[in-house]
Structures are given as structure tokens and as C-alpha cells.
Design a protein around this motif. Structure first.
Motif, PDB file in Angstrom:
ATOM      1  N   LEU A 131      29.534  91.408   4.425  1.00 14.68           N
ATOM      2  CA  LEU A 131      28.081  91.298   5.037  1.00 14.68           C
ATOM      3  C   LEU A 131      27.724  91.265   6.294  1.00 14.68           C
ATOM      4  CD1 LEU A 131      26.247  90.774   2.663  1.00 14.68           C
ATOM      5  CD2 LEU A 131      25.967  88.367   3.123  1.00 14.68           C
ATOM      6  N   ALA A 132      28.571  90.952   6.811  1.00 15.67           N
ATOM      7  CA  ALA A 132      28.202  91.145   8.112  1.00 15.67           C
ATOM      8  C   ALA A 132      29.658  91.732   9.772  1.00 15.67           C
ATOM      9  CB  ALA A 132      27.312  89.809   8.806  1.00 15.67           C
ATOM     10  N   GLY A 133      28.510  92.778  10.209  1.00 13.81           N
ATOM     11  CA  GLY A 133      29.856  92.650  11.290  1.00 13.81           C
ATOM     12  C   GLY A 133      29.446  92.955  12.533  1.00 13.81           C
ATOM     13  N   LEU A 134      29.754  92.583  13.525  1.00 11.68           N
ATOM     14  CA  LEU A 134      29.627  92.510  14.718  1.00 11.68           C
ATOM     15  C   LEU A 134      30.474  92.749  15.865  1.00 11.68           C
ATOM     16  CD1 LEU A 134      26.995  89.375  14.823  1.00 11.68           C
ATOM     17  CD2 LEU A 134      26.412  91.400  14.624  1.00 11.68           C
ATOM     18  N   HIS A 135      30.312  92.916  16.866  1.00 13.85           N
ATOM     19  CA  HIS A 135      30.709  93.595  17.938  1.00 13.85           C
ATOM     20  C   HIS A 135      30.122  92.994  19.377  1.00 13.85           C
ATOM     21  CE1 HIS A 135      33.929  96.047  16.432  1.00 13.85           C
ATOM     22  NE2 HIS A 135      33.466  97.351  16.651  1.00 13.85           N
ATOM     23  N   MET A 136      30.988  91.866  20.468  1.00 12.67           N
ATOM     24  CA  MET A 136      30.526  90.898  21.401  1.00 12.67           C
ATOM     25  C   MET A 136      31.515  91.629  22.635  1.00 12.67           C
ATOM     26  SD  MET A 136      30.964  88.221  23.423  1.00 12.67           S
ATOM     27  CE  MET A 136      32.294  88.012  22.580  1.00 12.67           C
ATOM     28  N   GLU A 137      30.746  91.675  23.771  1.00  8.99           N
ATOM     29  CA  GLU A 137      31.482  92.042  25.308  1.00  8.99           C
ATOM     30  C   GLU A 137      30.212  91.096  25.900  1.00  8.99           C
ATOM     31  OE1 GLU A 137      31.440  96.035  26.690  1.00  8.99           O
ATOM     32  OE2 GLU A 137      32.841  96.481  24.660  1.00  8.99           O
ATOM     33  N   MET A 138      31.607  90.169  26.766  1.00  8.79           N
ATOM     34  CA  MET A 138      30.852  89.228  27.362  1.00  8.79           C
ATOM     35  C   MET A 138      31.012  89.781  28.930  1.00  8.79           C
ATOM     36  SD  MET A 138      30.920  85.129  27.496  1.00  8.79           S
ATOM     37  CE  MET A 138      32.924  84.913  27.277  1.00  8.79           C
ATOM     38  N   GLU A 139      30.298  89.832  29.489  1.00 11.06           N
ATOM     39  CA  GLU A 139      30.551  90.249  31.163  1.00 11.06           C
ATOM     40  C   GLU A 139      30.733  89.104  32.224  1.00 11.06           C
ATOM     41  OE1 GLU A 139      28.904  93.543  31.262  1.00 11.06           O
ATOM     42  OE2 GLU A 139      27.028  93.088  31.438  1.00 11.06           O
ATOM     43  N   GLU A 140      30.527  89.298  32.884  1.00  7.78           N
ATOM     44  CA  GLU A 140      29.886  88.352  34.206  1.00  7.78           C
ATOM     45  C   GLU A 140      29.294  88.943  34.771  1.00  7.78           C
ATOM     46  OE1 GLU A 140      32.390  86.171  38.315  1.00  7.78           O
ATOM     47  OE2 GLU A 140      33.554  87.892  37.016  1.00  7.78           O
ATOM     48  N   GLY A 141      28.029  88.588  35.340  1.00  7.17           N
ATOM     49  CA  GLY A 141      27.228  88.401  35.773  1.00  7.17           C
ATOM     50  C   GLY A 141      26.830  87.612  37.433  1.00  7.17           C
ATOM     51  N   SER A 142      26.059  88.748  37.754  1.00  8.99           N
ATOM     52  CA  SER A 142      26.134  87.304  39.173  1.00  8.99           C
ATOM     53  C   SER A 142      24.643  86.782  39.419  1.00  8.99           C
ATOM     54  CB  SER A 142      25.436  88.786  39.992  1.00  8.99           C
ATOM     55  OG  SER A 142      23.920  89.065  40.133  1.00  8.99           O
ATOM     56  N   ALA A 143      25.605  85.495  40.126  1.00 13.24           N
ATOM     57  CA  ALA A 143      23.862  84.269  39.920  1.00 13.24           C
ATOM     58  C   ALA A 143      22.669  84.998  40.385  1.00 13.24           C
ATOM     59  CB  ALA A 143      24.491  84.308  41.357  1.00 13.24           C
TER      60      ALA A 143
END
Length: 453
Positions: A131-143
Motif C-alpha cells: 500500500l505504501a513504499g518509500l525510499h529515504m535518504e538522510m544526509e548531513e547538512g551544514s549549520a
């Protein structure tokens, strides 16, 4: 230091206390990738799912889920698994750190996902429908980026592969999130998270909330096709009810009212059929929509200039759909009550006419009973006369037989015998018949009183 207190615990104390810790969030570092799948499975099949999760865990030599459990998290080497079993759906979330990816596409966003570590034959055996499918990417951000007022909308559009996306700063500005709320060519939606200063557990809560927003959004929309289809039927049923009620004042005959009552009964049955087919789904839509709103509130969104927030996106897209389902559910309930009131009104009219007919019938029966009583009394009089006649005859024969036997019976006595016997015999016959009638009457009254009790 432990204390041994002379107290008796409730048998469910430990279980209830552990409930709030039953489904902990994942601890996520920066540069994580995840894939989330939600299967519509119904209320059965938990044992099969648990066995599949246990099989995957045993392949990697880690602890399988406990017997009867509906949640399990495990580290399976290159990736981690989070399995949750709910009332009618099951979710599987796979997490992998960026360093687990090597070779081509390792650095390109969404080119490689955590799904590539999961055995394909195991995935093919998962029960239910996606019913639901997701790809997630988490990357480091700068201040510095965390303090910026604008985001690179063109770059986000390219990454999410859609122009109409939502995004915001969340968790008090600790991260930025962009979601596309669509199904891309690979069959999954996309979430891009830029982590500025999230703590590992805080990151796990954020990602879980984003997964749940998409999952509950889809679940809440399951009722929309039903609402559209049955909304047309309810309109037609409403017109039919108006036509039937309009005929109330025009019909006088009992047969016409009974015909209308039969039509109302059919109408009520049709409404109950629709209610039985939709009540659970409409109720679930209310619950899931409320969960979506709650999860959005927990994000603590702050606007990114030029981009609609997730809350705004849902208010514009999801809220009308949920309101449509609620409106159809309310129409169904209102129409059911209207049919019930109309049926009660018509049934009352029918009952009044039936009671009037019963009254007339009882009056007719009463008149017939009176006539029958008069006839019975007449017959009884004739019966007394006839029995008296034969009884006097028997007495006369008895008197003549006495004379024939040689007794000296004066002739005058023989002539007087019938005259004297007539009142005596008539009185005895009349008294006997009255007594028999009283006995029968008491027996009937006793039987009626016994049946009433």
C-alpha cells in the motif's frame, strides 16, 4: 539495592508497564538510507509474518521475534530491520548506513537503496499487498544551511522527480525534510532529509513519523473509492425515500400503506447493506486521518520560503478526501434514521387501521355471539320441553306398569301422574342443564386464566 515488599502485583502490571516501550524508535546516524514498505494484510496472518521475520533473523544468526510479538527490530549485518504488525497492515523498514554502499551509484541520491541488501526471494514471500513504499535518504547538512531562508528548489525537484513536493524545517530547525507524496518509476516515493544537528534517537523518531504520515495517508484514502461509489447510491436512495414519503398523504387503503411499508423495508435493507460494507472503512479513515494530523503536528514544521509545508500539502490534498468520506458516512447515518422514522410513522398508521379493523371485527363477533347465545337459549328451551315430554312419558309408563303388576292404584292417580310429573321433570332437566353450563364455564375461565399467567 532491591526491596522485598509484602505487596501483591496485578498479573498484568509488567505487561501494561512495558507497553509504552513496546515499539522503540531506531537510532539513526547521519548519512542513513532506508526503505519503508507497508502491506495491507487484514487481521489474520500474523503467525506467517512472524515466521518470515524469524527466518530472516536466523539466516544472520540473530535473535528472532518472541512468540506472539507484533514488533521486532534486528541488526542483520549490512542493514537493520524494523517490523511492526498492526490491526490490518504490516510495515517493514530497512535501514543501511551510507558506508555500506560501495561502487557505482554509492554517492548518487536514490541510485541505491537499503532494499538491495534484503534477499529477493524473502521479499517475494511477504504476504499482503503493498500500500505504501518509500525510499529515504538522510544526509548531513551544514549549520550555515540551517540558517538559510531559501532552498535549492530546482535541485530538490530533480532529486524527488516531481515539481509538486512539500518540505519544511522540522524538529526546531534541527533538520529539513522534503517529500514527494507520489510513486516514482521504481514504485516508491521519496523522502530527502538534511540532518543539521539531530540526535540519533531524535532522527529515528523523525524518520518513523515521516513513514507513518505516508502510510496512514494511504490507509485513510482507502475509503475514498467507496465514498464516491456509494455516494451516488445514497443520492438515489434519498430520492426514493422522498417519493415514498410523498405518497403517505395520498394513500387511504390499508393495502397501499402495506405496499409502501414493504418498499421502505427494502430501502432499509439496501441502506444496511451499504452500512455493513462501509462502516469499518469509514471509521478507520477517521482514525488514520487523525493520526496523520497528529504526526504532522509532532514534526514542529517551520516554513522554507517558496515551498509548501507538509501540513499545507495535507490540508489541500488529504483533508478534502477525508471530509468526503466523513460526509458520506454522515449521509448514510442520516438516511438510515430517516428511513427508520418514516417506517415507524407508516407502521403506526398501519397499526391504527389494523386495530380499527380488529375493533370492527370484534364488534361483529360480539353481535354474532349474542345472536348465537339467544339461539342457544332458544334451543335449550326446546331441549327442556322435549326432554320433559319424554321424561313424563317414562313416568306414565312406570305408573301403568305398577297397576299392571297388581298394585291397587286408583285410576284417578294414573290420570294425575303426567300433570304432576311435568313440573318436576321440567325443573330437574332445567336445573341439570344450568349446572352443566356452569361447570363448563368455570373450566373455560380457568383455562383462559392459566394461559394468561
Amino acid at each position: 539495592m532491591s526491596f522485598d515488599l509484602p505487596l501483591s502485583d496485578h498479573p498484568l502490571r509488567q505487561e501494561l508497564s512495558a507497553e509504552v516501550h513496546a515499539r522503540p524508535y531506531m537510532h539513526l546516524d547521519k548519512n542513513e538510507r532506508a526503505t519503508h514498505l507497508a502491506f495491507l494484510t487484514g487481521e489474520r496472518g500474523a503467525e506467517e509474518e512472524r515466521a518470515l521475520v524469524a527466518e530472516l533473523c536466523q539466516q544472520q544468526g540473530v535473535e528472532p521475534p518472541a512468540e506472539g510479538s507484533n514488533f521486532h527490530a534486528a541488526d542483520l549485518g549490512h542493514y537493520r530491520l524494523r517490523w511492526e504488525r498492526h490491526t490490518e497492515f504490516t510495515s517493514y523498514s530497512f535501514f543501511a548506513r551510507a558506508e555500506a554502499f560501495e561502487g557505482n551509484g554509492a554517492r548518487e541520491r536514490f541510485a541505491r537503496t537499503a532494499m538491495e541488501f534484503v534477499p529477493q526471494d524473502w521479499l517475494s514471500r511477504l504476504p499482503g499487498q503493498v500500500l505504501a513504499g518509500l525510499h529515504m535518504e538522510m544526509e548531513e547538512g551544514s549549520a550555515d544551511e540551517a540558517d538559510a531562508d531559501k532552498a535549492d528548489a530546482d535541485e530538490i525537484e530533480r532529486i524527488l522527480e516531481i515539481q509538486n513536493f512539500a518540505g519544511s524545517a522540522v524538529s526546531g530547525g534541527a533538520a529539513r525534510v522534503w517529500m514527494n507524496f507520489t510513486i516514482n518509476s521504481d514504485g516508491f516515493g521519496r523522502i530527502l532529509v538534511r540532518d543539521h544537528y539531530l540526535r540519533p534517537r531524535q532522527a529515528g523518531r523523525l524518520i518513523q513519523r515521516l513513514f507513518e504520515i505516508e502510510t496512514y495517508r494511504m490507509l485513510s484514502l482507502l475509503a475514498l473509492p467507496l465514498a464516491r461509489r456509494h455516494g451516488v447510491e445514497l443520492t438515489e436512495l434519498g430520492h426514493s425515500l422522498m417519493d415514498i414519503t410523498a405518497q403517505f398523504s395520498e394513500c387511504d387503503a390499508l393495502e397501499s400503506e402495506q405496499r409502501l411499508l414493504a418498499q421502505l423495508t427494502d430501502l432499509s435493507a439496501e441502506i444496511e447493506r451499504i452500512a455493513a460494507a462501509t462502516n469499518f472503512r469509514f471509521g478507520a479513515t477517521r482514525a488514520y486521518y487523525e493520526l496523520v494530523r497528529r504526526r504532522i503536528t509532532e514534526l514542529r514544521e517551520e516554513r522554507i520560503e517558496g515551498i509548501q509545508t507538509i501540513g499545507e500539502f495535507m490540508d489541500r490534498r488529504l483533508a478534502p478526501a477525508a471530509n468526503t468520506c466523513v460526509a458520506v458516512a454522515e449521509r448514510l447515518d442520516t438516511l438510515s434514521k430517516r428511513v427508520a422514522r418514516a417506517s415507524q410513522l407508516l407502521r403506526t398508521r398501519v397499526d391504527i387501521k389494523v386495530e380499527a379493523q380488529n375493533r370492527d371485527l370484534l364488534q361483529t363477533m360480539s353481535r354474532r355471539a349474542k345472536l348465537q347465545l339467544l339461539l342457544q337459549e332458544t334451543v335449550e328451551g326446546l331441549s327442556v320441553a322435549a326432554i320433559t315430554y319424554y321424561g313424563v312419558g317414562l313416568v306414565s309408563y312406570a305408573a301403568e306398569s305398577l297397576k299392571a303388576s297388581g298394585l291397587a292404584v286408583p285410576e284417578s292417580y294414573l290420570e294425575m301422574t303426567p300433570g304432576v310429573a311435568i313440573p318436576v321433570v321440567a325443573g330437574l332437566v332445567w336445573f341439570g342443564m344450568r349446572r352443566v353450563r356452569r361447570i363448563i364455564g368455570r373450566e373455560v375461565e380457568d383455562e383462559i386464566r392459566h394461559e394468561e399467567n
